[in-house]
Design an enzyme around this catalytic site. Structure first.
Site, PDB file in Angstrom:
ATOM      1  N   ARG A  93      -1.905  23.437 -13.981  1.00 51.92           N
ATOM      2  CA  ARG A  93      -1.275  22.325 -14.379  1.00 51.92           C
ATOM      3  C   ARG A  93      -1.649  22.089 -16.122  1.00 51.92           C
ATOM      4  NH1 ARG A  93       1.191  16.942 -11.439  1.00 51.92           N
ATOM      5  NH2 ARG A  93       2.389  16.453 -13.152  1.00 51.92           N
TER       6      ARG A  93
ATOM      7  N   GLU B  70      -3.900  18.719 -11.827  1.00 51.69           N
ATOM      8  CA  GLU B  70      -4.452  18.930 -13.135  1.00 51.69           C
ATOM      9  C   GLU B  70      -5.786  19.761 -13.384  1.00 51.69           C
ATOM     10  OE1 GLU B  70      -3.636  17.373 -17.575  1.00 51.69           O
ATOM     11  OE2 GLU B  70      -2.070  16.641 -15.918  1.00 51.69           O
TER      12      GLU B  70
ATOM     13  N   LYS C  71       3.650  12.129 -10.733  1.00 49.02           N
ATOM     14  CA  LYS C  71       2.683  11.026 -11.427  1.00 49.02           C
ATOM     15  C   LYS C  71       3.532   9.753 -11.555  1.00 49.02           C
ATOM     16  CE  LYS C  71      -0.024  14.358 -14.115  1.00 49.02           C
ATOM     17  NZ  LYS C  71      -0.374  14.806 -15.770  1.00 49.02           N
TER      18      LYS C  71
ATOM     19  N   HIS D 248       0.771  19.785 -26.603  1.00 49.50           N
ATOM     20  CA  HIS D 248       0.515  18.413 -26.526  1.00 49.50           C
ATOM     21  C   HIS D 248      -0.930  17.857 -27.156  1.00 49.50           C
ATOM     22  CE1 HIS D 248       3.983  18.570 -23.845  1.00 49.50           C
ATOM     23  NE2 HIS D 248       3.732  17.059 -23.363  1.00 49.50           N
TER      24      HIS D 248
ATOM     25  N   ARG E  76       0.937  -1.163  -0.033  1.00 54.22           N
ATOM     26  CA  ARG E  76      -0.071  -0.005  -0.188  1.00 54.22           C
ATOM     27  C   ARG E  76       0.815   1.377   0.227  1.00 54.22           C
ATOM     28  NH1 ARG E  76      -3.068  -2.834   3.688  1.00 54.22           N
ATOM     29  NH2 ARG E  76      -4.927  -3.827   2.882  1.00 54.22           N
TER      30      ARG E  76
ATOM     31  N   LYS F  94       8.218  23.903 -13.465  1.00 54.47           N
ATOM     32  CA  LYS F  94       7.240  22.943 -13.541  1.00 54.47           C
ATOM     33  C   LYS F  94       6.812  22.730 -11.807  1.00 54.47           C
ATOM     34  CE  LYS F  94       5.997  18.057 -14.531  1.00 54.47           C
ATOM     35  NZ  LYS F  94       5.924  16.762 -14.881  1.00 54.47           N
TER      36      LYS F  94
ATOM     37  N   ASN G 221       0.661  21.224 -20.713  1.00 52.52           N
ATOM     38  CA  ASN G 221       0.077  20.579 -22.288  1.00 52.52           C
ATOM     39  C   ASN G 221       0.319  21.414 -23.381  1.00 52.52           C
ATOM     40  OD1 ASN G 221      -0.560  18.353 -20.431  1.00 52.52           O
ATOM     41  ND2 ASN G 221      -2.726  18.891 -20.283  1.00 52.52           N
TER      42      ASN G 221
ATOM     43  N   HIS H 125       8.388  11.538 -28.536  1.00 58.14           N
ATOM     44  CA  HIS H 125       7.320  12.276 -27.845  1.00 58.14           C
ATOM     45  C   HIS H 125       7.958  13.951 -27.990  1.00 58.14           C
ATOM     46  CE1 HIS H 125       4.446  13.876 -24.966  1.00 58.14           C
ATOM     47  NE2 HIS H 125       5.436  14.330 -24.204  1.00 58.14           N
TER      48      HIS H 125
ATOM     49  N   GLU I 105      10.652  19.600 -23.878  1.00 53.93           N
ATOM     50  CA  GLU I 105       9.838  20.058 -23.067  1.00 53.93           C
ATOM     51  C   GLU I 105      10.618  21.230 -22.235  1.00 53.93           C
ATOM     52  OE1 GLU I 105       6.933  18.548 -22.121  1.00 53.93           O
ATOM     53  OE2 GLU I 105       7.160  16.630 -23.148  1.00 53.93           O
TER      54      GLU I 105
ATOM     55  N   HIS J  76       0.269  15.031 -29.328  1.00 46.98           N
ATOM     56  CA  HIS J  76      -0.413  13.388 -28.986  1.00 46.98           C
ATOM     57  C   HIS J  76      -1.204  12.971 -30.014  1.00 46.98           C
ATOM     58  CE1 HIS J  76      -0.476  14.293 -24.482  1.00 46.98           C
ATOM     59  NE2 HIS J  76       0.632  13.377 -24.789  1.00 46.98           N
TER      60      HIS J  76
HETATM   61  N1  LIG Z   1       5.491  11.161 -14.673  1.00 47.57           N
HETATM   62  C1  LIG Z   1       5.543  12.163 -15.667  1.00 47.57           C
HETATM   63  O1  LIG Z   1       5.004  13.241 -15.214  1.00 47.57           O
HETATM   64  C2  LIG Z   1       5.921  11.967 -16.785  1.00 47.57           C
HETATM   65  C3  LIG Z   1       6.395  13.513 -17.715  1.00 47.57           C
HETATM   66  C4  LIG Z   1       7.074  12.943 -18.832  1.00 47.57           C
HETATM   67  C5  LIG Z   1       7.238  11.777 -19.352  1.00 47.57           C
HETATM   68  N2  LIG Z   1       7.081  10.618 -18.571  1.00 47.57           N
HETATM   69  C6  LIG Z   1       7.429   9.359 -19.284  1.00 47.57           C
HETATM   70  O2  LIG Z   1       8.916   9.296 -19.520  1.00 47.57           O
HETATM   71  C7  LIG Z   1       8.987   8.123 -20.279  1.00 47.57           C
HETATM   72  C8  LIG Z   1       9.990   8.893 -21.259  1.00 47.57           C
HETATM   73  O3  LIG Z   1      10.967   8.876 -20.550  1.00 47.57           O
HETATM   74  P1  LIG Z   1      12.701   8.809 -21.344  1.00 47.57           P
HETATM   75  O4  LIG Z   1      12.622   9.409 -22.668  1.00 47.57           O
HETATM   76  O5  LIG Z   1      13.602   9.158 -20.155  1.00 47.57           O
HETATM   77  O6  LIG Z   1      12.575   7.124 -21.660  1.00 47.57           O
HETATM   78  P2  LIG Z   1      13.500   5.862 -21.212  1.00 47.57           P
HETATM   79  O7  LIG Z   1      13.425   5.817 -19.545  1.00 47.57           O
HETATM   80  O8  LIG Z   1      12.964   4.694 -22.034  1.00 47.57           O
HETATM   81  O9  LIG Z   1      14.852   6.421 -21.333  1.00 47.57           O
HETATM   82  C9  LIG Z   1      15.194   6.387 -22.869  1.00 47.57           C
HETATM   83  C10 LIG Z   1      16.355   5.594 -23.133  1.00 47.57           C
HETATM   84  O10 LIG Z   1      17.593   6.139 -22.736  1.00 47.57           O
HETATM   85  C11 LIG Z   1      18.449   5.263 -21.632  1.00 47.57           C
HETATM   86  N3  LIG Z   1      18.961   5.965 -20.657  1.00 47.57           N
HETATM   87  C12 LIG Z   1      18.373   6.639 -19.795  1.00 47.57           C
HETATM   88  N4  LIG Z   1      19.239   7.389 -18.925  1.00 47.57           N
HETATM   89  C13 LIG Z   1      20.685   7.218 -19.703  1.00 47.57           C
HETATM   90  C14 LIG Z   1      21.817   7.754 -19.479  1.00 47.57           C
HETATM   91  N5  LIG Z   1      22.142   8.721 -18.486  1.00 47.57           N
HETATM   92  N6  LIG Z   1      22.599   7.337 -20.482  1.00 47.57           N
HETATM   93  C15 LIG Z   1      22.499   6.589 -21.500  1.00 47.57           C
HETATM   94  N7  LIG Z   1      21.125   5.951 -21.587  1.00 47.57           N
HETATM   95  C16 LIG Z   1      20.078   6.343 -20.661  1.00 47.57           C
HETATM   96  C17 LIG Z   1      17.264   4.191 -21.203  1.00 47.57           C
HETATM   97  O11 LIG Z   1      17.986   2.981 -20.785  1.00 47.57           O
HETATM   98  C18 LIG Z   1      16.307   4.168 -22.456  1.00 47.57           C
HETATM   99  O12 LIG Z   1      17.078   3.326 -23.327  1.00 47.57           O
HETATM  100  C19 LIG Z   1       7.579   7.890 -21.035  1.00 47.57           C
HETATM  101  O13 LIG Z   1       7.064   6.826 -20.403  1.00 47.57           O
HETATM  102  C20 LIG Z   1       6.572   8.869 -20.447  1.00 47.57           C
HETATM  103  O14 LIG Z   1       5.454   8.518 -20.609  1.00 47.57           O
HETATM  104  C21 LIG Z   1       6.463  10.682 -17.191  1.00 47.57           C
HETATM  105 ZN   LIG Z   2       5.526  15.926 -22.616  1.00 48.59          ZN
END
Ligand SMILES: NC(=O)c1ccc[n+]([C@@H]2O[C@H](COP(=O)([O-])OP(=O)(O)OC[C@H]3O[C@@H](n4cnc5c(N)ncnc54)[C@H](O)[C@@H]3O)[C@@H](O)[C@H]2O)c1
Ligand SMILES: [Zn+2]
Length: 374
Positions: free
Chosen positions: A249, A245, A151, A256, A129, A235, A253, A272, A193, A260
């Site tokens: 918040r 949101e 999130k 977006h 939990r 942010k 977007n 993205h 972003e 999207h």
């Molecule tokens: N929670 C939120 O508010 C929020 C906001 C924006 C995005 N997201 C989520 O984040 C995700 C995208 O994040 P991302 O682009 O970091 O993707 P990811 O975590 O898949 O990382 C991208 C790639 O980079 C690699 N990587 C990470 N750090 C590295 C480093 N320092 N050196 C070399 N390689 C590295 C990872 O292994 C992966 O292959 C999506 O799922 C999206 O929905 C969440």
């Molecule tokens: Zn985004």
């Protein structure tokens, strides 16, 4: 935001429903993780969750440093990629935590990109939990976006991030040095972003990003630290006002709504950041046509995004109509009109409501004038 000029470190507080947590930003900070865990998330055991790439780059050294500092820590890694941000991987990880004997007195340390942050955060939110999580983002997306705001969640076959929960971290530890190992395209995707943050909230930051694109694309730790700190401050300011949101918040977007729809119309074969950057240009054009956004804003956005290799609408396999269809689909699911966040100018969102619906003709006209379509 507290900034220390001597050692270039920042501490940005983020307010959440469960209290305030700090985001710490400093080149080299990952080496101080064990003491930060003890200070902010004391626990009997730590589960370090990483994807396989980050495990090799930073996860193993983090684990060793924790053990050297006398902490009880274990590694739980999973295959890298968005394809693993799933309910299945959530259940694999929770089973492995249970098998390893972790209980309520454990804490999770999420080291990696946004996928790891979301998945490990969701594991932490639900295991027993809810146990504490510490976010250690290593990608630019993780730093400028995913690790701030609480999130967490996973993707479903029907869409991204459809199951999840708010689970604010105890502390976010950002070491801008880690972005040096990211592929350059991952850096530019993440910087989309950051440009968004400048566009919605801070014209001076937007211009700084215009000047610093070379250093940022190269992963320079000083330039990265400054940009990450400013993005996090923006942010954090927004999510501290409106965690769930309901109002403000929504400004995050910007870019977006079209973004999207572009991602979906391209079957998620574009990043993205690529989609959001093109979406920002389209939404600025939309705002200009609607008489809300200052003339020239879309052109300036395009110029700056171009220095990051971003901002162009990608080739649309099924033409602009497919993007419009996705917008309509989105509208049905929300049982209302498609809403857009419009800029007043670079650095300010047009009020008084944070988003608005616009005529379908206008929305379609902006898409139809995209050059180079088939
Ligand atoms: N929670 C939120 O508010 C929020 C906001 C924006 C995005 N997201 C989520 O984040 C995700 C995208 O994040 P991302 O682009 O970091 O993707 P990811 O975590 O898949 O990382 C991208 C790639 O980079 C690699 N990587 C990470 N750090 C590295 C480093 N320092 N050196 C070399 N390689 C590295 C990872 O292994 C992966 O292959 C999506 O799922 C999206 O929905 C969440
Ligand atoms: Zn985004």
């Amino acid at each position: 935001m507290r900034a220390d000029a001597h050692d270039a470190s920042w501490e940005v507080p983020v307010r959440s429903g469960r209290g305030t947590y700090p985001v710490l930003i400093q080149p080299g900070l990952r080496h101080r993780l064990p003491e930060l865990l003890v200070a902010h998330a004391p626990a009997h055991r730590y589960a370090v969750i990483c994807d396989a790439n980050v495990e090799a780059l930073y996860g193993r050294e983090t684990l060793e440093a924790c053990r050297d500092a006398g902490l009880v820590a274990d590694m739980f890694s999973f295959p890298a990629g968005e394809a693993y941000k799933t309910r299945e991987q959530w259940s694999v990880l929770t089973d492995r935590l249970l098998d390893a004997g972790l209980g309520r007195d454990a804490a999770i340390v999420a080291v990696g990109g946004g996928v790891t942050g979301d998945l490990a955060g969701f594991v932490a939110a639900t295991f027993m939990r809810g146990i504490p999580v510490v976010q250690v983002p290593t990608s630019l997306v993780g730093m400028v976006d995913a690790s701030v705001g609480g999130k967490t969640g996973v993707d479903l076959p029907a869409g991204k991030n459809l199951v999840g929960v708010f689970h604010p971290p105890r502390v976010v530890v950002m070491d801008p040095e880690t972005v040096a190992t990211l592929p350059e395209r991952e850096r530019s995707e993440g910087l989309a972003e950051a440009v968004k943050h400048g566009a919605i909230a801070d014209a001076a930051y937007f211009e700084e990003l215009a000047r610093e694109s070379g250093a940022l694309l190269a992963g320079d730790p000083g330039a990265t630290a400054r940009a990450v700190a400013r993005s996090v401050q923006i942010k954090a300011g927004v999510v501290s006002e409106d965690e769930h949101e309901a109002g403000l918040r929504q400004i995050l977007n910007f870019g977006h709504t079209y973004g999207h729809a572009l991602e979906a119309a391209c079957s998620y074969r574009i990043g993205h950041g690529t989609a959001v950057a093109a979406g920002m240009v389209l939404e600025a054009r939309l705002g200009e046509r609607a008489g809300v956004t200052e003339a020239g804003t879309a052109r300036r956005l395009e110029e700056v995004l171009r220095t990051y290799g971003l901002g162009k609408v990608p080739p649309l396999p099924e033409g602009p109509g497919s993007v419009l269809e996705r917008l309509t689909w989105d509208k049905k699911r929300r049982a209302g009109a498609v809403r857009f966040v419009l800029l007043e100018r670079i650095g300010a969102v047009a009020g008084p409501e944070w988003s608005r619906s616009l005529s379908e003709d206008l929305v379609a006209a902006v898409l139809n004038e995209v050059p180079g379509r088939e």
